[in-house]
Motif scaffolding. Structure first.
Motif, PDB file in Angstrom:
ATOM      1  N   ALA A 157       0.661  -1.169  -0.013  1.00  0.00           N
ATOM      2  CA  ALA A 157      -0.255  -0.034  -0.027  1.00  0.00           C
ATOM      3  C   ALA A 157       0.855   1.173  -0.048  1.00  0.00           C
ATOM      4  CB  ALA A 157      -0.817   0.061   1.229  1.00  0.00           C
ATOM      5  N   ARG A 158       0.502   2.315  -0.599  1.00  0.00           N
ATOM      6  CA  ARG A 158       1.098   3.520  -0.562  1.00  0.00           C
ATOM      7  C   ARG A 158       0.449   4.663   0.143  1.00  0.00           C
ATOM      8  NH1 ARG A 158       4.852   3.833  -5.044  1.00  0.00           N
ATOM      9  NH2 ARG A 158       5.890   1.546  -4.796  1.00  0.00           N
ATOM     10  N   TYR A 159      -0.776   4.162   0.795  1.00  0.00           N
ATOM     11  CA  TYR A 159      -1.512   5.172   1.638  1.00  0.00           C
ATOM     12  C   TYR A 159      -2.704   4.438   2.369  1.00  0.00           C
ATOM     13  CZ  TYR A 159      -5.375   5.157  -1.952  1.00  0.00           C
ATOM     14  OH  TYR A 159      -6.619   4.696  -2.767  1.00  0.00           O
ATOM     15  N   ALA A 160      -3.049   5.047   3.284  1.00  0.00           N
ATOM     16  CA  ALA A 160      -4.232   4.423   4.343  1.00  0.00           C
ATOM     17  C   ALA A 160      -5.289   5.593   4.476  1.00  0.00           C
ATOM     18  CB  ALA A 160      -3.656   3.651   5.277  1.00  0.00           C
ATOM     19  N   VAL A 161      -6.550   5.081   4.917  1.00  0.00           N
ATOM     20  CA  VAL A 161      -7.515   6.027   5.200  1.00  0.00           C
ATOM     21  C   VAL A 161      -8.298   5.436   6.521  1.00  0.00           C
ATOM     22  CG1 VAL A 161      -9.717   7.175   4.753  1.00  0.00           C
ATOM     23  CG2 VAL A 161      -7.895   6.588   2.949  1.00  0.00           C
ATOM     24  N   LEU A 162      -8.438   6.386   7.462  1.00  0.00           N
ATOM     25  CA  LEU A 162      -8.676   6.063   8.918  1.00  0.00           C
ATOM     26  C   LEU A 162     -10.051   6.810   9.049  1.00  0.00           C
ATOM     27  CD1 LEU A 162      -8.618   4.590  11.703  1.00  0.00           C
ATOM     28  CD2 LEU A 162      -7.319   6.553  12.509  1.00  0.00           C
ATOM     29  N   THR A 163     -11.083   5.932   9.674  1.00  0.00           N
ATOM     30  CA  THR A 163     -12.578   6.764   9.928  1.00  0.00           C
ATOM     31  C   THR A 163     -11.996   7.712  11.198  1.00  0.00           C
ATOM     32  OG1 THR A 163     -12.692   4.788  11.173  1.00  0.00           O
ATOM     33  CG2 THR A 163     -14.029   5.023   9.014  1.00  0.00           C
ATOM     34  N   SER A 164     -11.924   8.837  11.030  1.00  0.00           N
ATOM     35  CA  SER A 164     -11.658   9.905  12.139  1.00  0.00           C
ATOM     36  C   SER A 164     -12.648  10.064  12.828  1.00  0.00           C
ATOM     37  CB  SER A 164     -10.963  11.061  11.622  1.00  0.00           C
ATOM     38  OG  SER A 164     -11.895  11.687  10.758  1.00  0.00           O
ATOM     39  N   ARG A 165     -13.905  10.028  12.033  1.00  0.00           N
ATOM     40  CA  ARG A 165     -15.262  10.482  12.599  1.00  0.00           C
ATOM     41  C   ARG A 165     -16.410   9.700  11.747  1.00  0.00           C
ATOM     42  NH1 ARG A 165     -18.945  15.177  12.360  1.00  0.00           N
ATOM     43  NH2 ARG A 165     -20.000  13.438  11.081  1.00  0.00           N
ATOM     44  N   HIS A 166     -17.075   8.546  11.979  1.00  0.00           N
ATOM     45  CA  HIS A 166     -18.312   8.065  11.385  1.00  0.00           C
ATOM     46  C   HIS A 166     -19.595   8.927  11.711  1.00  0.00           C
ATOM     47  CE1 HIS A 166     -20.184   4.957   9.189  1.00  0.00           C
ATOM     48  NE2 HIS A 166     -19.089   4.466   8.665  1.00  0.00           N
ATOM     49  N   HIS A 167     -20.294   8.328  11.076  1.00  0.00           N
ATOM     50  CA  HIS A 167     -21.741   8.829  10.995  1.00  0.00           C
ATOM     51  C   HIS A 167     -22.486   8.960  12.492  1.00  0.00           C
ATOM     52  CE1 HIS A 167     -21.649   8.057   6.855  1.00  0.00           C
ATOM     53  NE2 HIS A 167     -22.180   6.865   6.972  1.00  0.00           N
ATOM     54  N   ASP A 168     -21.901   8.138  13.560  1.00  0.00           N
ATOM     55  CA  ASP A 168     -22.219   8.286  14.852  1.00  0.00           C
ATOM     56  C   ASP A 168     -21.539   9.425  15.544  1.00  0.00           C
ATOM     57  OD1 ASP A 168     -19.701   7.309  15.284  1.00  0.00           O
ATOM     58  OD2 ASP A 168     -20.001   5.305  15.868  1.00  0.00           O
ATOM     59  N   GLY A 169     -20.861  10.168  15.053  1.00  0.00           N
ATOM     60  CA  GLY A 169     -20.310  11.145  15.774  1.00  0.00           C
ATOM     61  C   GLY A 169     -19.127  10.930  16.756  1.00  0.00           C
ATOM     62  N   VAL A 170     -18.874   9.753  16.860  1.00  0.00           N
ATOM     63  CA  VAL A 170     -17.628   9.571  17.767  1.00  0.00           C
ATOM     64  C   VAL A 170     -16.379   9.883  17.290  1.00  0.00           C
ATOM     65  CG1 VAL A 170     -16.698   7.937  19.531  1.00  0.00           C
ATOM     66  CG2 VAL A 170     -19.107   8.039  18.980  1.00  0.00           C
ATOM     67  N   ALA A 171     -15.571  10.916  17.601  1.00  0.00           N
ATOM     68  CA  ALA A 171     -14.218  11.304  17.074  1.00  0.00           C
ATOM     69  C   ALA A 171     -13.234  10.465  17.673  1.00  0.00           C
ATOM     70  CB  ALA A 171     -14.010  12.824  17.232  1.00  0.00           C
ATOM     71  N   LEU A 172     -12.271  10.132  16.980  1.00  0.00           N
ATOM     72  CA  LEU A 172     -11.014   9.136  17.444  1.00  0.00           C
ATOM     73  C   LEU A 172     -10.052  10.207  17.941  1.00  0.00           C
ATOM     74  CD1 LEU A 172     -10.774   6.437  14.888  1.00  0.00           C
ATOM     75  CD2 LEU A 172     -12.138   6.654  17.043  1.00  0.00           C
ATOM     76  N   TRP A 173     -10.167  11.208  17.907  1.00  0.00           N
ATOM     77  CA  TRP A 173      -9.184  12.384  18.627  1.00  0.00           C
ATOM     78  C   TRP A 173      -9.944  13.440  19.587  1.00  0.00           C
ATOM     79  CZ3 TRP A 173     -12.116  13.528  14.530  1.00  0.00           C
ATOM     80  CH2 TRP A 173     -12.681  14.846  14.241  1.00  0.00           C
ATOM     81  N   ASP A 174      -9.198  14.133  20.168  1.00  0.00           N
ATOM     82  CA  ASP A 174      -9.751  14.870  21.334  1.00  0.00           C
ATOM     83  C   ASP A 174     -10.232  16.216  20.804  1.00  0.00           C
ATOM     84  OD1 ASP A 174      -7.058  15.245  20.770  1.00  0.00           O
ATOM     85  OD2 ASP A 174      -6.523  16.326  22.660  1.00  0.00           O
ATOM     86  N   THR A 175     -11.335  16.343  20.036  1.00  0.00           N
ATOM     87  CA  THR A 175     -11.719  17.673  19.552  1.00  0.00           C
ATOM     88  C   THR A 175     -12.269  18.613  20.602  1.00  0.00           C
ATOM     89  OG1 THR A 175     -13.349  18.208  17.941  1.00  0.00           O
ATOM     90  CG2 THR A 175     -14.209  16.391  19.334  1.00  0.00           C
ATOM     91  N   ALA A 176     -12.131  19.957  20.155  1.00  0.00           N
ATOM     92  CA  ALA A 176     -12.429  20.948  20.735  1.00  0.00           C
ATOM     93  C   ALA A 176     -13.991  21.346  20.319  1.00  0.00           C
ATOM     94  CB  ALA A 176     -11.550  22.111  20.437  1.00  0.00           C
ATOM     95  N   HIS A 177     -14.486  20.661  19.325  1.00  0.00           N
ATOM     96  CA  HIS A 177     -15.878  21.117  18.824  1.00  0.00           C
ATOM     97  C   HIS A 177     -16.799  19.736  19.019  1.00  0.00           C
ATOM     98  CE1 HIS A 177     -14.330  24.429  16.607  1.00  0.00           C
ATOM     99  NE2 HIS A 177     -13.074  23.777  16.420  1.00  0.00           N
ATOM    100  N   GLY A 178     -17.622  20.028  20.010  1.00  0.00           N
ATOM    101  CA  GLY A 178     -18.345  18.910  20.445  1.00  0.00           C
ATOM    102  C   GLY A 178     -17.702  18.316  21.562  1.00  0.00           C
ATOM    103  N   ASP A 179     -18.154  17.144  22.209  1.00  0.00           N
ATOM    104  CA  ASP A 179     -17.291  16.429  23.293  1.00  0.00           C
ATOM    105  C   ASP A 179     -17.548  14.710  23.233  1.00  0.00           C
ATOM    106  OD1 ASP A 179     -19.817  15.867  24.151  1.00  0.00           O
ATOM    107  OD2 ASP A 179     -19.323  16.396  26.505  1.00  0.00           O
ATOM    108  N   LEU A 180     -17.831  14.470  22.050  1.00  0.00           N
ATOM    109  CA  LEU A 180     -18.408  13.332  22.004  1.00  0.00           C
ATOM    110  C   LEU A 180     -17.072  12.614  21.038  1.00  0.00           C
ATOM    111  CD1 LEU A 180     -19.815  10.460  22.128  1.00  0.00           C
ATOM    112  CD2 LEU A 180     -21.187  11.363  19.854  1.00  0.00           C
ATOM    113  N   ASP A 181     -16.226  12.241  21.918  1.00  0.00           N
ATOM    114  CA  ASP A 181     -14.849  11.685  21.188  1.00  0.00           C
ATOM    115  C   ASP A 181     -14.332  10.372  22.439  1.00  0.00           C
ATOM    116  OD1 ASP A 181     -13.107  12.856  23.306  1.00  0.00           O
ATOM    117  OD2 ASP A 181     -13.529  14.622  22.340  1.00  0.00           O
TER     118      ASP A 181
END
Length: 422
Positions: free
Chosen positions: A68-92
Motif C-alpha cells: 500500500a502507498r496510503y491508508a484512510v482511517l475513519t476519524s469520525r463516522h456517522h455516529d459522531g464519535v471522534a477518534l481524537w480530542d476534538t474541541a468542537h463537541g465533546d463526543l470523542d
C-alpha cells in the motif's frame, strides 16, 4: 487545484473502519440508525472501547509490506464519535472511553515514518449531534425515507440549528487539517443534503486554504478530485482518477461473526482489474476494539504484498492497459507506452492471444521469473493486424494467484480499433 500525481501512482491503499462499533461487532452507525440495535445499547459501547493493543507502527509496517502507498482511517463516522480530542463537541474517545487518548495523531505519524500517505475519513453527517436533524434534503431523493436521526419533520426545520451544525463540522474538519496535515480527506454521508445545504464550496475553500495539496474524494459534491465507487469493479471506468473501495469480507468495520473473507487470489484479481482500468484499490479491514487486526485480514494483506512485490513493474508506474476485446484479462502499460503487462488469471490451455496490436514485439517474458516466451503473428489484412500468439508459460512459471507477461514493444503502443473490411 491540480490533482496530486501521488494518488494515481499509488495503486493500492488500506481503509480502516475503526470505532466503538467494534466492541459488540455491530454495523458501524447504521445499526442504530436503522433500528437494528437500540441507540442506548450502541452508545454503551463507549464504556468498553479500550484501544488497549493499538500499535500504529505495526499497522504501518504491515501496510507497507502489503504494497500500500496510503491508508484512510475513519476519524469520525456517522455516529459522531471522534477518534481524537476534538474541541468542537465533546463526543470523542478521549473523554468518553477507556482508550482515553487521541488515536489519530499516532496513526498519522506512523504512516509517515513508513513513507505512506495519510488519509482521514470524515462523515458530513452526524446522527448524534443535537443540531443535525434540523433540516430536510432539498429535492429529497426518491429512495430516501424520513429518519429522525437525519432530518427534521416536515414544517419543523430550524435553519439556526443547521448553521450551528455546520460551524461544528467546519471546526472539526479544520482541526483535522491543522493538527494532522492529511494528504487525503475521504468524505462520506453526502447523500443526506445537497451541495448547497452542505456549503461544500466553502468547506473546500477552508481545507485548501490550510492544505492546498490535500486530495478530496468526489463525495465533496463538485469539489472532489476523484471518484470512489464501492464494492464492485465498474464495467466502465469513471472518467479521470478513481478508486474502488472494497471490503476484505462483507463488513466495513469489525464484525465478530463475519468470516466470509475474500481469498488472496480474489483480492489480487480485484487489484489487477482495478489497476488495469486505471484506478486504485482501497481495501477495507476492520480492527477489533483493542486495535488489533484479525489474523485472516493480516494474512490477506501479506499475500497481496507478496504478489505485488513479485509484479511491481506491472503495478507501480503504469497506466490503464488494453481496452476490452484485445486480451482476455486485465492489463497495464508502462508510462512510456513501450511495454504491455498482460495478466493471466487462469492456466493457459494454449497460446495466449492479443488482437489489434500494430506495434512489432521485441521480447515477451514472464514477470517475476524472467523466462522468455516464444511468439508469432498470424493473419492480418491491409490495415488490420494479425493476432499475436504467445507461447503459454511453463508450469513452473505460473503464479499461484495471477501470472503476468511483459510484452516489450519495438515502439510506442499502437492499436487497431476498427471493424475491418466490410
Amino acid at each position: 487545484m491540480a490533482m496530486q500525481p501521488w494518488f494515481s501512482e499509488a495503486k493500492f491503499g488500506v481503509f480502516l473502519h475503526w470505532g466503538i462499533y467494534a466492541v459488540d461487532g455491530v454495523q458501524e452507525s447504521w445499526s442504530f440508525f436503522e433500528g437494528d440495535v437500540p441507540h442506548d445499547r450502541y452508545m454503551a459501547q463507549l464504556d468498553r472501547f479500550t484501544a488497549a493493543r493499538y500499535q500504529p507502527r505495526e499497522w504501518a509496517a504491515l501496510f507497507a509490506r502489503a504494497g500500500a502507498r496510503y491508508a484512510v482511517l475513519t476519524s469520525r463516522h456517522h455516529d459522531g464519535v471522534a477518534l481524537w480530542d476534538t474541541a468542537h463537541g465533546d463526543l470523542d474517545v478521549v473523554r468518553h472511553t477507556p482508550a482515553g487518548r487521541d488515536l489519530v495523531g499516532p496513526y498519522a505519524e506512523a504512516l509517515r515514518e513508513h513513507g505512506l500517505k495519510v488519509g482521514l475519513y470524515y462523515s458530513h453527517s452526524d446522527w448524534n449531534h443535537p443540531d443535525y436533524a434540523s433540516l430536510r434534503h432539498e429535492g429529497r431523493p426518491g429512495w430516501a425515507r424520513f429518519n429522525p436521526y437525519a432530518e427534521a419533520p416536515e414544517g419543523q426545520e430550524d435553519p439556526a440549528a443547521w448553521d450551528r451544525y455546520l460551524a461544528y463540522r467546519d471546526g472539526q474538519v479544520g482541526e483535522l487539517a491543522r493538527r494532522f496535515r492529511p494528504d487525503l480527506l475521504w468524505f462520506d454521508g453526502e447523500w443526506e443534503r445537497t451541495g448547497e445545504q452542505w456549503r461544500i464550496r466553502e468547506l473546500a475553500g477552508l481545507i485548501r486554504a490550510e492544505l492546498p495539496e490535500c486530495v478530496l474524494n468526489a463525495r465533496m459534491l463538485g469539489e472532489g478530485d476523484y471518484a470512489t465507487p464501492e464494492q464492485g469493479v465498474p464495467i466502465d471506468a469513471p472518467d479521470g482518477p478513481w478508486e474502488l473501495c472494497l471490503t476484505v469480507n462483507d463488513s466495513w468495520g469489525h464484525r465478530h461473526h463475519d468470516d466470509n473473507h475474500k481469498s488472496t487470489t480474489q483480492l489480487v484479481r480485484y487489484l489487477a482489474e482495478t489497476v488495469g482500468a486505471g484506478g486504485n484499490l482501497l481495501l477495507a479491514v476492520g480492527p477489533r476494539e483493542d486495535g488489533t487486526l484479525p489474523a485472516e485480514q493480516v494474512e490477506r494483506l501479506e499475500g497481496i504484498g507478496a504478489w505485488i512485490a513479485a509484479h511491481a513493474e506491472a503495478v507501480y508506474g503504469t497506466v490503464a492497459g488494453l481496452p476490452p476485446g484485445h486480451h482476455y484479462g486485465p492489463s497495464t502499460r508502462s508510462a512510456d507506452a513501450r511495454t504491455l503487462y498482460l495478466t493471466l488469471f487462469d492456466i493457459p490451455r494454449g497460446p495466449v492471444g492479443v488482437r489489434g496490436l500494430r506495434t512489432p514485439v521485441r521480447r515477451i517474458s514472464v514477470l517475476g521469473t524472467g523466462t522468455e516466451l516464444g511468439h508469432r503473428v498470424t493473419g492480418g489484412l491491409h490495415e488490420v493486424p494479425g493476432v499475436l500468439w504467445i507461447d503459454p508459460p511453463p508450469a513452473a512459471d505460473l503464479d499461484a494467484h495471477a501470472t503476468v507477461l511483459a510484452v516489450e514493444l519495438a515502439g510506442e503502443l499502437d492499436l487497431y480499433r476498427g471493424a475491418g473490411r466490410s
